[in-house]
Design an enzyme around this catalytic site. Structure first.
Site, PDB file in Angstrom:
ATOM      1  N   THR A 105       0.823  -1.208   0.000  1.00 18.49           N
ATOM      2  CA  THR A 105       0.000   0.000   0.000  1.00 18.49           C
ATOM      3  C   THR A 105       0.860   1.263   0.000  1.00 18.49           C
ATOM      4  OG1 THR A 105      -1.544   1.266   1.359  1.00 18.49           O
ATOM      5  CG2 THR A 105      -0.204  -0.294   2.526  1.00 18.49           C
ATOM      6  N   SER A 149      -1.384   3.023  10.536  1.00  9.68           N
ATOM      7  CA  SER A 149      -2.328   2.148  11.262  1.00  9.68           C
ATOM      8  C   SER A 149      -1.637   0.800  11.414  1.00  9.68           C
ATOM      9  CB  SER A 149      -3.634   1.960  10.471  1.00  9.68           C
ATOM     10  OG  SER A 149      -3.419   1.090   9.375  1.00  9.68           O
ATOM     11  N   TYR A 171      -2.763  -1.926  10.407  1.00 11.09           N
ATOM     12  CA  TYR A 171      -2.905  -2.561   9.089  1.00 11.09           C
ATOM     13  C   TYR A 171      -1.762  -2.138   8.171  1.00 11.09           C
ATOM     14  CZ  TYR A 171      -3.910  -2.332   4.169  1.00 11.09           C
ATOM     15  OH  TYR A 171      -3.760  -2.384   2.811  1.00 11.09           O
ATOM     16  N   HIS A 172      -1.552  -0.806   8.062  1.00  7.75           N
ATOM     17  CA  HIS A 172      -0.511  -0.342   7.132  1.00  7.75           C
ATOM     18  C   HIS A 172       0.872  -0.851   7.566  1.00  7.75           C
ATOM     19  CE1 HIS A 172      -3.703   2.633   5.943  1.00  7.75           C
ATOM     20  NE2 HIS A 172      -3.160   2.466   4.756  1.00  7.75           N
ATOM     21  N   LYS A 185       1.822  -4.242   6.205  1.00  6.52           N
ATOM     22  CA  LYS A 185       2.311  -4.219   4.815  1.00  6.52           C
ATOM     23  C   LYS A 185       3.804  -3.866   4.785  1.00  6.52           C
ATOM     24  CE  LYS A 185      -1.699  -4.908   2.670  1.00  6.52           C
ATOM     25  NZ  LYS A 185      -1.969  -5.936   1.672  1.00  6.52           N
TER      26      LYS A 185
HETATM   27  N1  USQ Z   1     -11.253   9.647   4.834  1.00  9.78           N
HETATM   28  C1  USQ Z   1     -12.093  10.722   5.002  1.00  9.78           C
HETATM   29  N2  USQ Z   1     -13.425  10.474   5.115  1.00  9.78           N
HETATM   30  C2  USQ Z   1     -13.968   9.225   5.055  1.00  9.78           C
HETATM   31  C3  USQ Z   1     -13.103   8.129   4.879  1.00  9.78           C
HETATM   32  C4  USQ Z   1     -11.731   8.367   4.784  1.00  9.78           C
HETATM   33  O1  USQ Z   1     -11.653  11.877   5.033  1.00  9.78           O
HETATM   34  O2  USQ Z   1     -15.204   9.092   5.181  1.00  9.78           O
HETATM   35  C5  USQ Z   1      -9.800   9.902   4.689  1.00  9.78           C
HETATM   36  C6  USQ Z   1      -8.942   9.189   5.728  1.00  9.78           C
HETATM   37  O3  USQ Z   1      -8.835   9.934   6.908  1.00  9.78           O
HETATM   38  C7  USQ Z   1      -7.617   9.052   4.979  1.00  9.78           C
HETATM   39  C8  USQ Z   1      -8.031   8.950   3.524  1.00  9.78           C
HETATM   40  O4  USQ Z   1      -9.395   9.402   3.449  1.00  9.78           O
HETATM   41  O5  USQ Z   1      -6.855  10.213   5.128  1.00  9.78           O
HETATM   42  C9  USQ Z   1      -7.965   7.543   2.983  1.00  9.78           C
HETATM   43  O6  USQ Z   1      -8.741   6.710   3.823  1.00  9.78           O
HETATM   44  P1  USQ Z   1      -9.465   5.401   3.250  1.00  9.78           P
HETATM   45  O7  USQ Z   1     -10.366   4.854   4.290  1.00  9.78           O
HETATM   46  O8  USQ Z   1     -10.053   5.685   1.914  1.00  9.78           O
HETATM   47  O9  USQ Z   1      -8.220   4.474   2.927  1.00  9.78           O
HETATM   48  P2  USQ Z   1      -7.172   3.773   3.890  1.00  9.78           P
HETATM   49  O10 USQ Z   1      -7.678   3.568   5.261  1.00  9.78           O
HETATM   50  O11 USQ Z   1      -5.880   4.491   3.747  1.00  9.78           O
HETATM   51  O12 USQ Z   1      -7.053   2.325   3.242  1.00  9.78           O
HETATM   52  C10 USQ Z   1      -7.464   2.036   1.900  1.00  9.78           C
HETATM   53  C11 USQ Z   1      -7.669   0.546   1.790  1.00  9.78           C
HETATM   54  C12 USQ Z   1      -6.345  -0.158   2.039  1.00  9.78           C
HETATM   55  C13 USQ Z   1      -5.298   0.393   1.092  1.00  9.78           C
HETATM   56  C14 USQ Z   1      -5.188   1.899   1.222  1.00  9.78           C
HETATM   57  C15 USQ Z   1      -4.283   2.538   0.197  1.00  9.78           C
HETATM   58  O13 USQ Z   1      -8.648   0.099   2.724  1.00  9.78           O
HETATM   59  O14 USQ Z   1      -6.524  -1.550   1.879  1.00  9.78           O
HETATM   60  O15 USQ Z   1      -4.066  -0.201   1.393  1.00  9.78           O
HETATM   61  O16 USQ Z   1      -6.494   2.488   1.000  1.00  9.78           O
HETATM   62  S1  USQ Z   1      -3.467   3.961   0.844  1.00  9.78           S
HETATM   63  O17 USQ Z   1      -4.453   4.842   1.453  1.00  9.78           O
HETATM   64  O18 USQ Z   1      -2.773   4.587  -0.231  1.00  9.78           O
HETATM   65  O19 USQ Z   1      -2.561   3.484   1.882  1.00  9.78           O
END
Ligand code: USQ
Length: 400
Positions: free
Chosen positions: A144, A179, A181-182, A185
């Site tokens: 990720t 997190s 989770y992260h 990875k």
């Molecule tokens: N966020 C908001 N509002 C929401 C949901 C999320 O502002 O209602 C924000 C979070 O705070 C964060 C960002 O959007 O800053 C991304 O959050 P997310 O829930 O879309 O994604 P994340 O938790 O980072 O995880 C997801 C996948 C994971 C993958 C990752 C890629 O669940 O499996 O590894 O995206 S990355 O984000 O590039 O690490």
């Protein structure tokens, strides 16, 4: 090519299975339905009505005239995974069979530990399975972009040149995950790098951004749908914003909304994984791809969903910045490189706005299911409230 897809029942696993099988490859599925079960645990469900994996495979067989083996079991169980690899003898293995939710891993010690053991052990089992039975097979592993965190400098694709006290080296870029989770990875990446040094295993470690979308070119009928999650634990930013608009709920950028991440559509995620599979690393190569199309702030995404929803559907969408349940920078520099996949032929398939029209159209038809999940959409998993939630373990008052 013989391809084993671990996590074939998942959001990305199923469309990748469709792509490779419809291209005529010999594909086997592995899954233990972990996501289906854990999504139910938080009283949620996929809003796209999906069939069971075996029914989807049957449907696919009707279309292609071929049979697809299904290995049902837990990849973190060594005998199950080693026996599967020994029996199927794949040329490539795509590892998507990990717990993928950051909020799930932050619910408490129970979920954090399950995430650690599930993710790290499944990758360790895979490393040994390949070394024992198919040492030339390509491991295509989903990591990720979140492994890197949000440093105040550009992010390279895996490695960068460092100069310190007059000496230079080419080193892995420092990781600052946000997190449990992260972090799993990150641990996987370290283990894969070491396996590659030990046994020359060809490995692609994909640092993928946040994926959005309901469809890929193969998902042309309801029986082939992939899952689509919108709740606060399993749903991701853009998919959630679309569902919130359709449900008449406010779109929820967390905090100031300046958090910036790499994003790509589901179609492009599959396109990139397909390129990585068919343009494999050389024997002995460990390569890292930063896999995303564009980077956006969550504020920009909420504004864009609102704009497209209002223009396409004709109803108003509201945006409310809610208290951020996570521990993360809300305004920061973000400039990751992402050249390698493009140099291998990746061209983004659509624009954000066009993709949003498709998603919103699908979600309108699933509106009833979205409305039935209203109560699990609001964020309530706060990083700083992650607790010791193991039955029988006493914690001092006020600490959990
Ligand atoms: N966020 C908001 N509002 C929401 C949901 C999320 O502002 O209602 C924000 C979070 O705070 C964060 C960002 O959007 O800053 C991304 O959050 P997310 O829930 O879309 O994604 P994340 O938790 O980072 O995880 C997801 C996948 C994971 C993958 C990752 C890629 O669940 O499996 O590894 O995206 S990355 O984000 O590039 O690490």
């Amino acid at each position: 090519m013989k391809i084993l897809i671990m996590g074939a029942d998942g959001y990305i696993g199923w469309p990748l299975f469709l792509r490779e099988s419809m291209k005529g490859h010999e594909v086997a599925a592995l899954d233990n339905y972990f996501t289906r079960r854990r999504v139910k645990e938080v009283e949620s469900d996929s809003v796209s009505p999906i069939l069971s994996l075996s029914s989807r495979l049957r449907k696919l067989s009707e279309l292609t005239g071929r049979e697809y083996p299904l290995y049902r079991g837990n990849a973190s169980n060594p005998s199950f995974l080693l026996n599967t690899v020994r029996e199927f003898r794949p040329d490539a293995i795509v590892h998507l069979a990990e717990q993928r939710s950051a909020p799930y891993s932050m619910l408490g010690l129970k979920q954090a530990s399950a995430t650690m053991s599930n993710n790290i052990l499944s990758t360790m089992n895979l490393i040994y399975a390949v070394k024992e039975y198919v040492p030339d097979a390509h491991i295509l592993k989903l990591g990720t972009m979140g492994e890197y965190g949000t440093p105040n400098i550009d992010i390279p694709e895996g490695f960068f040149e460092v100069s310190y006290n007059g000496r230079k080296d080419y080193l892995p870029f420092p990781k600052q995950a946000g997190s449990w989770y992260h972090w799993t990875k990150v641990h996987d990446s370290n283990n894969l790098m070491f396996a590659n040094r030990l046994w020359k295993t060809p490995i692609t470690d994909v640092m993928q951004g946040v994926v959005y979308g309901t469809r890929t070119r193969e998902i042309t009928e309801t029986g082939l749908y992939t899952r689509f999650d919108i709740d606060e634990v399993w749903g991701t930013a853009l998919n959630r914003f679309c569902a919130q608009a359709v449900a008449g709920l406010p779109l929820t950028p967390y905090g100031k909304g300046g958090q910036t991440r790499g994003f790509l559509s589901l179609e492009d995620s599959i396109n990139c994984l397909d390129i990585a599979l068919h343009k494999p690393p050389a024997k002995g190569e460990y390569r890292v791809f930063n896999q995303f199309d564009e980077h956006y702030s969550v504020r920009y995404l909420a504004d864009t969903v609102k704009k497209v929803y209002e223009a396409e559907i004709g109803r108003t969408a509201n945006i409310v910045n809610v208290e951020n349940p996570r521990l993360e920078l809300e305004e920061h520099y973000y400039n990751p490189e992402h050249k390698k996949l493009r140099s291998l032929g990746y061209v983004p398939s659509s624009t954000l706005e066009n993709e949003l029209k498709v998603i919103l159209g699908d979600l309108e038809t699933w509106k009833k299911r979205i409305l039935s999940l209203r109560k699990v959409i609001t964020p309530k998993t706060f990083w700083n409230r992650s607790s010791v939630n193991i039955p029988g373990v006493q914690t001092p008052p006020g600490t959990s």
